[in-house]
Design a protein around this motif. Structure first.
Motif, PDB file in Angstrom:
ATOM      1  N   PRO A  48       0.829  -1.149   0.173  1.00 41.58           N
ATOM      2  CA  PRO A  48       0.053  -0.024   0.132  1.00 41.58           C
ATOM      3  C   PRO A  48       0.717   1.284   0.038  1.00 41.58           C
ATOM      4  O   PRO A  48       0.375   2.298  -0.412  1.00 41.58           O
ATOM      5  CB  PRO A  48      -0.715  -0.019   1.191  1.00 41.58           C
ATOM      6  CG  PRO A  48      -0.125  -1.094   2.144  1.00 41.58           C
ATOM      7  CD  PRO A  48       0.717  -2.010   1.204  1.00 41.58           C
ATOM      8  N   HIS A  67      -7.695   0.986   8.045  1.00 48.24           N
ATOM      9  CA  HIS A  67      -7.653   1.217   6.509  1.00 48.24           C
ATOM     10  C   HIS A  67      -7.446   2.580   6.039  1.00 48.24           C
ATOM     11  O   HIS A  67      -7.989   3.140   5.186  1.00 48.24           O
ATOM     12  CB  HIS A  67      -8.727   0.402   5.789  1.00 48.24           C
ATOM     13  CG  HIS A  67      -8.425  -0.040   4.442  1.00 48.24           C
ATOM     14  ND1 HIS A  67      -7.537  -1.258   4.195  1.00 48.24           N
ATOM     15  CD2 HIS A  67      -8.727   0.346   3.231  1.00 48.24           C
ATOM     16  CE1 HIS A  67      -7.620  -1.226   3.001  1.00 48.24           C
ATOM     17  NE2 HIS A  67      -8.485  -0.172   2.356  1.00 48.24           N
ATOM     18  N   GLU A 124      -3.357   0.130   9.344  1.00 45.83           N
ATOM     19  CA  GLU A 124      -4.035  -1.128   8.979  1.00 45.83           C
ATOM     20  C   GLU A 124      -5.600  -1.360   9.393  1.00 45.83           C
ATOM     21  O   GLU A 124      -6.326  -1.729   8.794  1.00 45.83           O
ATOM     22  CB  GLU A 124      -3.399  -2.533   8.919  1.00 45.83           C
ATOM     23  CG  GLU A 124      -1.765  -2.660   8.316  1.00 45.83           C
ATOM     24  CD  GLU A 124      -2.206  -2.833   6.896  1.00 45.83           C
ATOM     25  OE1 GLU A 124      -3.476  -3.261   6.560  1.00 45.83           O
ATOM     26  OE2 GLU A 124      -1.117  -3.171   6.160  1.00 45.83           O
ATOM     27  N   GLU A 125      -5.750  -1.259  10.774  1.00 43.07           N
ATOM     28  CA  GLU A 125      -6.869  -1.371  11.305  1.00 43.07           C
ATOM     29  C   GLU A 125      -7.838  -0.413  10.889  1.00 43.07           C
ATOM     30  O   GLU A 125      -9.134  -0.789  10.558  1.00 43.07           O
ATOM     31  CB  GLU A 125      -6.623  -1.210  12.917  1.00 43.07           C
ATOM     32  CG  GLU A 125      -7.909  -1.461  13.689  1.00 43.07           C
ATOM     33  CD  GLU A 125      -7.614  -1.341  15.236  1.00 43.07           C
ATOM     34  OE1 GLU A 125      -8.553  -1.153  15.901  1.00 43.07           O
ATOM     35  OE2 GLU A 125      -6.510  -1.598  15.524  1.00 43.07           O
ATOM     36  N   TRP A 127      -7.936   2.843  -0.193  1.00 44.17           N
ATOM     37  CA  TRP A 127      -7.530   3.519   1.071  1.00 44.17           C
ATOM     38  C   TRP A 127      -7.930   5.138   1.560  1.00 44.17           C
ATOM     39  O   TRP A 127      -8.044   5.760   0.785  1.00 44.17           O
ATOM     40  CB  TRP A 127      -6.087   3.292   1.362  1.00 44.17           C
ATOM     41  CG  TRP A 127      -5.432   1.971   1.486  1.00 44.17           C
ATOM     42  CD1 TRP A 127      -5.335   1.031   0.216  1.00 44.17           C
ATOM     43  CD2 TRP A 127      -5.116   1.435   2.397  1.00 44.17           C
ATOM     44  NE1 TRP A 127      -4.883  -0.051   0.774  1.00 44.17           N
ATOM     45  CE2 TRP A 127      -4.593  -0.093   1.942  1.00 44.17           C
ATOM     46  CE3 TRP A 127      -5.202   1.928   3.838  1.00 44.17           C
ATOM     47  CZ2 TRP A 127      -4.194  -0.715   3.056  1.00 44.17           C
ATOM     48  CZ3 TRP A 127      -4.422   0.810   4.616  1.00 44.17           C
ATOM     49  CH2 TRP A 127      -3.992  -0.336   4.363  1.00 44.17           C
ATOM     50  N   THR A 160      -4.475   5.874   5.642  1.00 46.89           N
ATOM     51  CA  THR A 160      -2.972   6.352   5.672  1.00 46.89           C
ATOM     52  C   THR A 160      -2.904   7.909   5.890  1.00 46.89           C
ATOM     53  O   THR A 160      -3.822   8.713   5.644  1.00 46.89           O
ATOM     54  CB  THR A 160      -2.512   5.996   4.212  1.00 46.89           C
ATOM     55  OG1 THR A 160      -3.271   6.689   3.243  1.00 46.89           O
ATOM     56  CG2 THR A 160      -2.417   4.574   3.909  1.00 46.89           C
TER      57      THR A 160
END
Length: 363
Positions: free
Chosen positions: A279, A302, A299-300, A333, A304
């Motif tokens: 990613p 989703h 990640e949790e 994302w 950035t």
């Protein structure tokens, strides 16, 4: 007349691409209905059709009973055994009851019912043809328009292009040729209804399939498309073979392939992005043409946080947030963009230096 009827059925079946057995079943039901209506009969009958010699017989089906109560539905055991001594109570006797000159009545009934059945079958064939072309490009001709739709002649059917799915930078007049993307096919009581679009992301994907042989052949795969029709789009591509340049394949020699797609979309800008399973790399590529210093991944959630050089912030975000918005749609994302200075002030960067720009997988 009977022979003419069967010949007409054969011709219809061949011309319309309809199974002959389906037409004969329809004819059978029509003749039974005509018999009962014209002769006011309650009798249980069936029709014996023989296309080979053109014969047609109406047969009454009568239950064999000991004590006769209803002559329309029953036959006495005594009378049945006069026909065949083997008959027993509970059997069914078939007795011909074809009226004289019944061929004319049968032909009239057949014409009405079979015409309707043929119309339904034709609609079914047309529906199947266009249902098979769902999410494909079709070239049509503008027939007419109103405040809701452009009506597109697509061959056997009229397609509907909603005005809100026409790109804002294009206009079409009657008789203009147009490429459209099939979004929905419905089988209604009025016949097949085909809905098409010029703004759907699938149109962009299919246009690249046409122009890029590597995509059509499966060597290069289109992973995702994000589109703001008529203005700007992003498309991510990938090739399993490391020797293949997926972005270069889409751009083409001197940009010819992508330019053909741009011309079809009346100048819509298209960013072609190299897909990555990482990613960090994928999002950095998706924010092109801006440079990226760092991508922090949650990640949790989703989500950035993307840090860009101070002088690249407006480029990364884009006009009215378009570049960031398209990148988020393309990658799936959430993307929050910060300048190096802001990230340094927030303690998210230890140093503030454009020399640390993330190396992108540029093709």
């Amino acid at each position: 007349m009977k022979t003419d009827l069967f010949e007409a059925m054969e011709v219809l079946a061949e011309e319309k691409g309809i199974d002959k057995e389906v037409l004969y079943e329809t004819l059978d039901a029509a003749i039974v209905s005509a018999y009962k209506k014209n002769f006011n009969s309650k009798t249980n009958v069936r029709v014996d059709l023989d296309p080979k010699d053109g014969s047609m017989r109406v047969l009454a089906r009568l239950n064999v009973v000991e004590d006769l109560e209803d002559e329309d539905l029953e036959i006495s055991l005594e009378e049945a055994r006069e026909i065949d001594p083997a008959y027993a109570e509970g059997d069914v006797v078939e007795k011909e009851v074809t009226p004289r000159n019944f061929g004319r009545i049968a032909a009239q009934a057949a014409k009405q019912v079979v015409t309707q059945r043929v119309r339904e079958a034709e609609r079914g064939v047309i529906y199947s043809d266009y249902a098979d072309r769902l999410e494909e490009i079709i070239i049509g001709t503008v027939q007419r328009k109103d405040h809701r739709y452009l009506y597109i002649h697509l061959g056997k059917v009229e397609g509907k292009l909603p005005m809100n799915e026409l790109m804002p930078n294009e206009t079409y007049e009657v008789h203009d040729r147009i490429k459209v993307f099939v979004t929905k096919v419905e089988n209604t009581s009025k016949g097949p209804q085909v809905y098409v679009s010029r703004t759907h992301p699938g149109l962009l994907k299919r246009l690249f399939e046409v122009e890029v042989p590597e995509i059509y052949d499966g060597i290069v795969e289109v992973i995702s498309v994000a589109r703001e029709a008529g203005d700007r789009s992003k498309i991510s591509v990938h090739a399993e073979d490391p020797e293949i340049d997926p972005v270069g394949s889409c751009v083409g020699q001197r940009g010819q392939r992508v330019q053909t797609v741009v011309d079809e979309l009346h100048g819509e800008k298209i960013d072609i992005v190299h897909y990555s399973e990482d990613p960090v790399v994928y999002i950095s590529n998706a924010l092109s043409p801006s440079k990226v210093v760092e991508v922090k991944v949650n990640e949790e959630a989703h989500a950035t946080t993307v840090i860009v050089p101070d002088n690249q912030l407006s480029l990364a975000i884009g006009k009215r947030g378009q570049n960031a918005r398209l990148a988020a749609k393309l990658t799936g994302w959430k993307i929050d963009i910060k300048s190096e200075s802001e990230a340094y002030d927030d303690g998210e960067l230890e140093t503030s230096s454009t020399d640390s720009d993330l190396e992108l997988d540029e093709e």
